[in-house]
Design an enzyme around this catalytic site. Structure first.
Site, mmCIF file in Angstrom:
data_model
loop_
_atom_site.group_PDB
_atom_site.id
_atom_site.type_symbol
_atom_site.label_atom_id
_atom_site.label_comp_id
_atom_site.label_asym_id
_atom_site.label_seq_id
_atom_site.Cartn_x
_atom_site.Cartn_y
_atom_site.Cartn_z
ATOM 1 N N LYS A 13 43.284 41.468 41.064
ATOM 2 C CA LYS A 13 43.696 40.063 40.913
ATOM 3 C C LYS A 13 44.812 39.936 39.867
ATOM 4 C CE LYS A 13 39.529 38.673 39.732
ATOM 5 N NZ LYS A 13 38.802 39.956 39.812
ATOM 6 N N ARG A 88 34.511 30.772 39.699
ATOM 7 C CA ARG A 88 33.668 31.941 39.861
ATOM 8 C C ARG A 88 32.245 31.571 40.251
ATOM 9 N NH1 ARG A 88 36.356 35.828 36.430
ATOM 10 N NH2 ARG A 88 35.341 37.833 36.628
ATOM 11 N N ARG A 127 41.313 51.682 34.223
ATOM 12 C CA ARG A 127 42.308 50.693 33.778
ATOM 13 C C ARG A 127 42.619 50.857 32.286
ATOM 14 N NH1 ARG A 127 41.014 44.813 35.233
ATOM 15 N NH2 ARG A 127 38.971 45.520 34.567
ATOM 16 N N ARG A 160 39.434 47.973 28.110
ATOM 17 C CA ARG A 160 38.658 46.758 27.873
ATOM 18 C C ARG A 160 37.214 47.106 27.533
ATOM 19 N NH1 ARG A 160 40.017 42.602 32.690
ATOM 20 N NH2 ARG A 160 37.747 42.506 32.753
ATOM 21 N N ARG A 171 28.914 43.731 36.548
ATOM 22 C CA ARG A 171 29.889 42.697 36.924
ATOM 23 C C ARG A 171 30.012 42.603 38.448
ATOM 24 N NH1 ARG A 171 34.585 45.099 33.795
ATOM 25 N NH2 ARG A 171 35.886 43.683 35.013
HETATM 26 P P1 AP5 Z 1 43.276 44.486 37.939
HETATM 27 O O1 AP5 Z 1 44.477 43.836 38.540
HETATM 28 O O2 AP5 Z 1 43.178 44.496 36.453
HETATM 29 O O3 AP5 Z 1 41.941 43.890 38.608
HETATM 30 P P2 AP5 Z 1 41.223 42.468 38.457
HETATM 31 O O4 AP5 Z 1 40.827 42.019 39.815
HETATM 32 O O5 AP5 Z 1 42.081 41.553 37.647
HETATM 33 O O6 AP5 Z 1 39.933 42.930 37.703
HETATM 34 P P3 AP5 Z 1 39.196 42.310 36.436
HETATM 35 O O7 AP5 Z 1 38.292 43.375 35.922
HETATM 36 O O8 AP5 Z 1 40.185 41.699 35.479
HETATM 37 O O9 AP5 Z 1 38.378 41.200 37.108
HETATM 38 P P4 AP5 Z 1 37.166 40.489 36.531
HETATM 39 O O10 AP5 Z 1 37.076 39.340 37.460
HETATM 40 O O11 AP5 Z 1 35.968 41.316 36.389
HETATM 41 O O12 AP5 Z 1 37.605 40.186 35.023
HETATM 42 P P5 AP5 Z 1 38.115 38.865 34.258
HETATM 43 O O13 AP5 Z 1 39.040 39.287 33.200
HETATM 44 O O14 AP5 Z 1 38.518 37.825 35.204
HETATM 45 O O15 AP5 Z 1 43.201 45.988 38.511
HETATM 46 C C1 AP5 Z 1 42.175 46.860 38.088
HETATM 47 C C2 AP5 Z 1 42.718 48.298 37.992
HETATM 48 O O16 AP5 Z 1 43.064 48.765 39.298
HETATM 49 C C3 AP5 Z 1 44.008 48.415 37.154
HETATM 50 O O17 AP5 Z 1 43.966 49.624 36.448
HETATM 51 C C4 AP5 Z 1 45.150 48.425 38.205
HETATM 52 O O18 AP5 Z 1 46.278 49.164 37.764
HETATM 53 C C5 AP5 Z 1 44.463 49.096 39.399
HETATM 54 N N1 AP5 Z 1 44.909 48.565 40.698
HETATM 55 C C6 AP5 Z 1 45.146 47.275 41.018
HETATM 56 N N2 AP5 Z 1 45.513 47.155 42.326
HETATM 57 C C7 AP5 Z 1 45.477 48.413 42.844
HETATM 58 C C8 AP5 Z 1 45.752 48.954 44.141
HETATM 59 N N3 AP5 Z 1 46.127 48.161 45.166
HETATM 60 N N4 AP5 Z 1 45.621 50.296 44.319
HETATM 61 C C9 AP5 Z 1 45.241 51.113 43.289
HETATM 62 N N5 AP5 Z 1 44.961 50.657 42.031
HETATM 63 C C10 AP5 Z 1 45.084 49.324 41.810
HETATM 64 O O19 AP5 Z 1 36.750 38.380 33.584
HETATM 65 C C11 AP5 Z 1 36.136 39.128 32.555
HETATM 66 C C12 AP5 Z 1 34.858 38.434 32.121
HETATM 67 O O20 AP5 Z 1 35.171 37.140 31.569
HETATM 68 C C13 AP5 Z 1 33.828 38.147 33.211
HETATM 69 O O21 AP5 Z 1 32.999 39.265 33.460
HETATM 70 C C14 AP5 Z 1 33.068 36.967 32.611
HETATM 71 O O22 AP5 Z 1 32.160 37.379 31.635
HETATM 72 C C15 AP5 Z 1 34.178 36.180 31.912
HETATM 73 N N6 AP5 Z 1 34.775 35.149 32.773
HETATM 74 C C16 AP5 Z 1 36.073 35.110 33.185
HETATM 75 N N7 AP5 Z 1 36.283 34.040 33.968
HETATM 76 C C17 AP5 Z 1 35.094 33.388 34.061
HETATM 77 C C18 AP5 Z 1 34.675 32.220 34.747
HETATM 78 N N8 AP5 Z 1 35.512 31.496 35.506
HETATM 79 N N9 AP5 Z 1 33.369 31.845 34.619
HETATM 80 C C19 AP5 Z 1 32.521 32.549 33.867
HETATM 81 N N10 AP5 Z 1 32.848 33.675 33.195
HETATM 82 C C20 AP5 Z 1 34.124 34.087 33.289
HETATM 83 MG MG MG Z 2 41.891 40.625 35.781
#
Ligand code: AP5
Ligand code: MG
Length: 218
Positions: A13, A88, A127, A160, A171
């Protein structure tokens, strides 16, 4: 263009969001980034969010909703935005719809990045992120020019706190139970754009552009 981007942890994402906001010139609003920034600055919100995030759970809706709704009312969002990691839960989606309706507008698309579950753990644990500019890398899929160093500013890359294997597994299971139902929610509204996120990063972006009807080739 008012967009949300959905997908499990590690789906890509944030990676796709970086390209989308460049292409469509809209602000990137990532709730995960907002919380990580608050944790870094030691704010009250950061202190509250950290315990949930470290466990791989969700931060409660009442802490998240107000922040996002206030953010999308800001001036730079009047022509569009990309929400990454929000909504979410169904409650968050309903609150977002109500806020947009009150602003006399609505979402244009919900991009759903679909990735085979067995790829997700490797993507998250491999990552690395730049603590200065936020650029995201992967140790093998998308490595920096020099291992461990950001291409843009030379900062030392970090992992992270929630990218440990057992936290990633938690997660993913929280995603399945609380967030995956939003796929049907947006399908029901006719907004869903499914994209195969198991492909190369550039191909995923091409498919997103095509799906949004703005491919350069058209
Ligand atoms: P990346 O682009 O970083 O993936 P992502 O989908 O952004 O993954 P996240 O881990 O950030 O998602 P998340 O939803 O768990 O975390 P968030 O920060 O939102 O890519 C991942 C890796 O893969 C990278 O190394 C990249 O280079 C590689 N990659 C990407 N695309 C690729 C491809 N096509 N091929 C090969 N490799 C690839 O949330 C974190 C925490 O915050 C949550 O767990 C929760 O506790 C809290 N939180 C956030 N938002 C909310 C909400 N709305 N409500 C409640 N809690 C929340
Ligand atoms: Mg992300």
């Amino acid at each position: 263009m008012r967009l949300v981007i959905l997908g499990p942890p590690g789906a890509g994402k944030g990676t796709q969001a970086a390209s989308i906001v460049k292409e469509y010139q809209v602000p990137h609003i990532s709730t995960g980034d907002i919380f990580r920034d608050n944790i870094k600055r030691g704010t009250d919100l950061g202190k509250k969010a950290k315990s949930y995030m470290d466990e791989g759970g969700l931060v409660p809706d009442e802490l998240v909703n107000e922040i996002v709704i206030d953010r999308i009312k800001q001036d730079d969002c009047k022509d569009g935005f990309l929400l990454d990691g929000f909504p979410r839960t169904t409650n968050q989606a309903v609150v977002l719809d109500a806020a947009l309706e009150a602003m006399k507008t609505k979402l244009d698309r919900a991009i759903n990045i679909q990735v085979d579950t067995d790829l997700l753990v490797n993507r998250a644990t491999g990552r690395r992120v730049c603590p200065e500019c936020g650029e995201t890398y992967h140790i093998s899929n998308n490595p920096p020019k020099e291992a461990g160093i950001c291409d843009h500013d030379g900062a030392k890359l970090i992992q992270r706190d929630d990218d440990k294997e057992e936290t990633v597994a938690k997660r993913i299971s929280v995603y399945e139970s609380q967030t995956a139902p939003l796929i049907d929610y947006y399908k029901g509204q006719g907004l869903l754009l499914n994209v195969n996120g198991s492909q190369e990063i550039d191909q995923v972006f091409e498919d997103i552009k095509k799906g949004l009807g703005e491919s350069r080739n058209q």
